[in-house]
Write an enzyme that holds these catalytic residues in place. Structure first.
Site, short mmCIF file in Angstrom:
data_model
loop_
_atom_site.label_atom_id
_atom_site.label_comp_id
_atom_site.label_asym_id
_atom_site.label_seq_id
_atom_site.Cartn_x
_atom_site.Cartn_y
_atom_site.Cartn_z
N HIS A 257 0.86 -1.19 0.00
CA HIS A 257 0.00 0.00 0.00
C HIS A 257 0.90 1.24 0.00
CE1 HIS A 257 -4.18 1.59 1.21
NE2 HIS A 257 -3.46 2.59 0.76
N GLU B 157 -10.48 16.15 8.26
CA GLU B 157 -10.03 15.74 6.93
C GLU B 157 -10.98 16.33 5.90
OE1 GLU B 157 -8.52 11.67 5.01
OE2 GLU B 157 -10.70 11.68 5.31
N GLU C 266 -7.06 15.52 -1.13
CA GLU C 266 -7.22 15.19 0.28
C GLU C 266 -6.32 16.09 1.12
OE1 GLU C 266 -6.41 11.03 0.62
OE2 GLU C 266 -8.31 10.44 -0.33
N ARG D 30 -5.12 16.83 5.16
CA ARG D 30 -5.09 16.48 6.58
C ARG D 30 -4.14 17.44 7.28
NH1 ARG D 30 -4.58 11.69 3.63
NH2 ARG D 30 -6.34 10.26 3.83
#
Length: 569
Positions: free
Chosen positions: A89, A281, A426, A428
Site C-alpha cells: 500500500h 479531513e 485530500e 489532513r
C-alpha cells in the site's frame, strides 16, 4: 530455539512450497546458495496504483527474525538485495522499481513476523507495546483495543505493516484543539516518533557479519532508523501507546470550499474547526464546490444523535464504488477524459447519499473504528504528496493559496481540453514530530515533519494529496506545474515544504521521482545542517555504516539516501 515440532512444521511448509512451484510449472532454481530451510518462490509485485509492476521476483517467507538474519548474511555474501515487503500500500518506488527483477529477494513480513505482545505500563502515565514489524496496523490496533489501549493518530488504511509505516513516517490527522493537553503516552505526528526501542538487522564490523542489534531510543544512532525508506530491516519495535478513548466523527457535504479555505476565517474555516476539535479531513472531488468534510471529536460517552459503530471501515460507499462511478471511470480510461466533471459530481452525490443510506454521517465508538476507514477495495489512484510546515496561525493562508492556484490550474487545463486532475484532493493536518515524546529521544532524522531549524515557531503540518487515475494524459506536466507553485510559494517566508515519502513528487514530464535535483539538492537542504550527530549526511552515513554492502536498498533509494555536498545543507 526451534522445537522439534516447529522444525517439522517448517519442513512441511517448505515441502508444500515445492509442490506449489511444481504444480504451477515454475522449475526455476532458487538463487545460488539460498538457505534451503527458508521457503522461496517466484511471484509478482504490484504497488497500490498499479504503476509499479515487476514480474518473476523471488519472494521468501521467513519464519522468524533469525531467518531474516540468515538471509541478510547470505545476501551480503552473494551480491543480492533484500526488500521487506508488506501489503504494497505505497506509491513511491521504495520497495522495488520498474525493471528490478535481477538480484533481488522480496521478504514477506506479513505471514509470520506479526507477533504482538500484551501492552505493559512503563511509568505512572505511560504504556508500551512490543510488536514485530510484519503486523498490520489493523492487527495492532485491534490487539491494543482488546486490552484497553490505542493511538492518537495513524494512517487510515488498515493494510499497512508497522514496518512500512515506520519506513515512510506514516501519519494520521490531528492537532491539539484549543485547550487540549495531549496525554503523555500519545502524540499527533508520525508513528515513528512513538518508538521506544527497536531491533534491526545491523552489520557488526567485529564479527564481519550482520547481527540482530537492539537500539534504545536514547542511542544516538536510533533517530536515523526511524524513517528509513527501507534502507534497513527492522524486525521488532516497542511503541509508546495510550489508554483507548472514544471518538465521534461527523461528516458533511454542505460546507463549501470558499468557507473552508477563506483567507479570512469564518465559523466553517479549517483553522476554526481545528481550534474546536483538532481532527479534520477534507476530500474535494473534481469540479465540485462542497467537499466531504470529516470532523472528529473526543467524546467519552455517545452523543444522543450519533450511531455507535463496533467495527472499522464504515464508509462502504467509498470502499466499494457503485456502478454509476465505475462506468464513468471505465469510459474515461478509454479516452473520454472530458467526463471528469461528471465523475466529480457523481462521486459527491454518491458520498452524500451514501452517508445518509448507511447512517454514517454521525458515528461514535472506540478510536480504531473511527480512524481506520480505507480498505484495499477503494479506488486505486496515483497520488502526489507534500507536507507544508507552518505556524498554526498561518493554516488558512496555506490552504487558501493552494486552493486558489489549484482551481485556476484545473480551469486552465479544462480550457485546453485537458483533465489531468480527475481524482479527489485530500487535506489532513498534524503536529510536527517533537523531541522527547519518548523520554530522552530526538526527532527521527528523515521525518518529513522534522522541525525546521530556522523557524522554531512552525508547529503545524498541512498534508496535501492530489489523486488521479494512472496514465491520465498531461498528468505529469500538470503535477510538475503544481509542484513548482508549491515550492515557490512555501519557500520559508511563512511556510516550508517537504515531500511525503510514500507518494509522488520530483515531477518532470516523464513522471514522478524523475527530477534528480529535487531529491539530490532540494530535499536534503530542508533538513538540519550536518553536525557531529545530526543532519541529512550524518543519517545517511549511519545507515550505510550498519549496511556497508548495500543489502537493504534499490536503485531509487541509492539515488535518494545519499550524502550531498556540505553547501547543499
Amino acid at each position: 530455539m526451534v522445537t522439534v515440532s516447529m522444525a517439522t512444521f517448517y519442513i512441511f511448509t517448505w515441502f508444500l512450497w515445492l509442490q506449489v512451484i511444481r504444480i504451477y510449472g515454475d522449475d526455476s532454481d532458487p538463487p545460488v546458495n539460498f538457505p534451503p530451510t527458508i521457503p522461496i518462490a517466484q511471484g509478482d509485485f504490484l504497488n497500490w496504483a498499479g504503476d509499479i509492476q515487476v514480474s518473476d521476483l523471488w519472494i521468501a517467507t521467513p519464519a522468524d527474525e533469525n531467518d531474516v538474519l540468515t538471509m541478510a548474511n547470505w545476501a551480503a555474501q552473494n551480491d543480492f538485495k533484500l526488500r521487506a515487503s508488506g501489503f504494497s500500500h505505497n506509491w513511491s518506488p521504495l520497495t522495488v522499481t520498474n525493471g528490478d527483477n535481477g538480484n533481488i529477494v522480496l521478504v514477506d513480513t506479513t505471514s509470520y513476523l506479526n507477533n504482538i505482545q500484551v501492552p505493559t505500563q512503563i511509568s505512572a502515565s505511560q504504556y508500551a507495546v512490543r510488536a514485530q514489524t510484519g503486523a498490520s496496523m489493523l492487527q495492532l490496533l485491534t490487539f491494543l483495543e482488546k486490552y484497553g489501549y490505542g493511538l492518537y493518530a495513524y494512517p487510515a488504511p488498515g493494510d499497512i505493516t508497522i514496518g512500512g509505516a515506520l519506513a515512510i513516517g506514516g501519519h494520521g490527522t490531528g492537532v491539539p484543539y484549543k485547550g487540549e493537553k495531549v496525554p503523555p503516552s500519545q502524540a499527533l505526528g508520525t508513528l515513528s516518533n512513538l518508538v521506544i526501542s527497536f531491533t534491526a538487522v545491523a552489520w557488526d564490523e567485529t564479527e564481519n557479519q550482520f547481527i540482530l542489534k537492539t537500539f534504545q531510543r536514547s542511542d544516538v544512532e536510533a533517530k536515523a532508523f526511524l524513517v528509513n525508506f527501507g534502507r534497513t530491516f527492522i524486525t521488532e519495535v516497542t511503541l509508546l501507546v495510550g489508554l483507548n478513548y472514544n471518538l465521534r466523527c461527523k461528516s458533511t457535504t454542505l460546507v463549501t470550499k470558499d468557507e473552508l479555505f477563506s483567507l479570512i476565517p469564518g465559523p466553517n474555516a479549517l483553522s476554526t474547526l481545528l481550534d474546536e476539535t483538532g481532527r479534520v479531513e477534507i476530500i474535494t472531488y473534481p469540479f465540485t464546490s462542497t467537499p466531504w468534510l470529516k470532523i472528529w471529536s473526543i467524546e467519552p460517552t455517545k452523543p444522543l444523535l450519533s450511531r455507535e459503530v463496533t467495527q472499522p471501515f464504515n464508509y462502504i460507499f467509498s470502499d466499494n464504488l457503485p456502478k454509476s462511478v465505475t462506468d464513468i471511470i471505465g469510459n474515461m480510461t478509454k479516452g473520454a477524459w472530458a467526463l471528469t466533471p461528471l465523475l466529480g459530481t457523481t462521486m459527491l452525490t454518491t458520498t452524500t447519499t451514501g452517508l445518509l443510506a448507511t447512517l454514517t454521517g454521525d458515528i461514535w465508538g472506540p478510536s480504531k473504528n473511527l480512524l481506520l476507514y480505507v480498505k484495499p477495495t477503494t479506488l486505486r489512484v496515483t497520488a502526489n504528496g507534500y507536507a507544508v510546515i507552518t505556524e498554526r496561525s498561518n493554516v488558512q493562508r496555506v490552504v487558501s493559496t493552494f486552493n486558489t492556484y489549484y482551481d485556476d490550474l484545473v480551469a486552465a487545463c479544462q480550457s485546453a481540453g485537458e483533465y489531468p486532475f480527475n481524482g479527489p484532493v485530500e487535506i489532513r493536518v498534524t503536529s510536527l514530530d517533537n523531541a522527547n515524546v519518548v523520554a530522552n529521544s530526538e526527532v527521527p532524522s528523515f521525518s518529513a515533519i522534522h522541525p525546521i531549524n530556522d523557524h522554531p515557531e512552525y508547529d503545524t503540518v498541512i498534508w496535501f494529496d492530489v489523486l488521479s487515475i494512472p496514465n491520465t494524459p498531461y498528468l505529469n506536466e500538470a503535477m510538475r506545474l503544481l509542484e513548482l507553485f508549491m515550492l515557490n510559494e512555501y519557500n520559508g517566508d511563512y511556510a516550508s515544504i517537504r515531500p511525503e515519502w510514500s507518494k509522488g513528487w520530483a515531477y518532470t514530464d516523464e513522471g514522478a521521482w524523475t527530477d534528480i535535483d529535487f531529491y539530490r539538492q532540494f530535499v536534503p537542504s530542508t533538513f538540519p545542517s550536518t553536525t557531529n550527530a545530526d543532519g541529512w549526511n550524518w543519517a545517511v552515513e549511519t545507515l550505510d555504516e550498519y549496511d556497508p554492502n548495500g543489502v537493504f536498498t534499490n536503485s531509487f533509494i541509492d539515488a535518494l539516501v545519499k550524502t550531498v555536498p556540505q553547501e547543499i545543507q
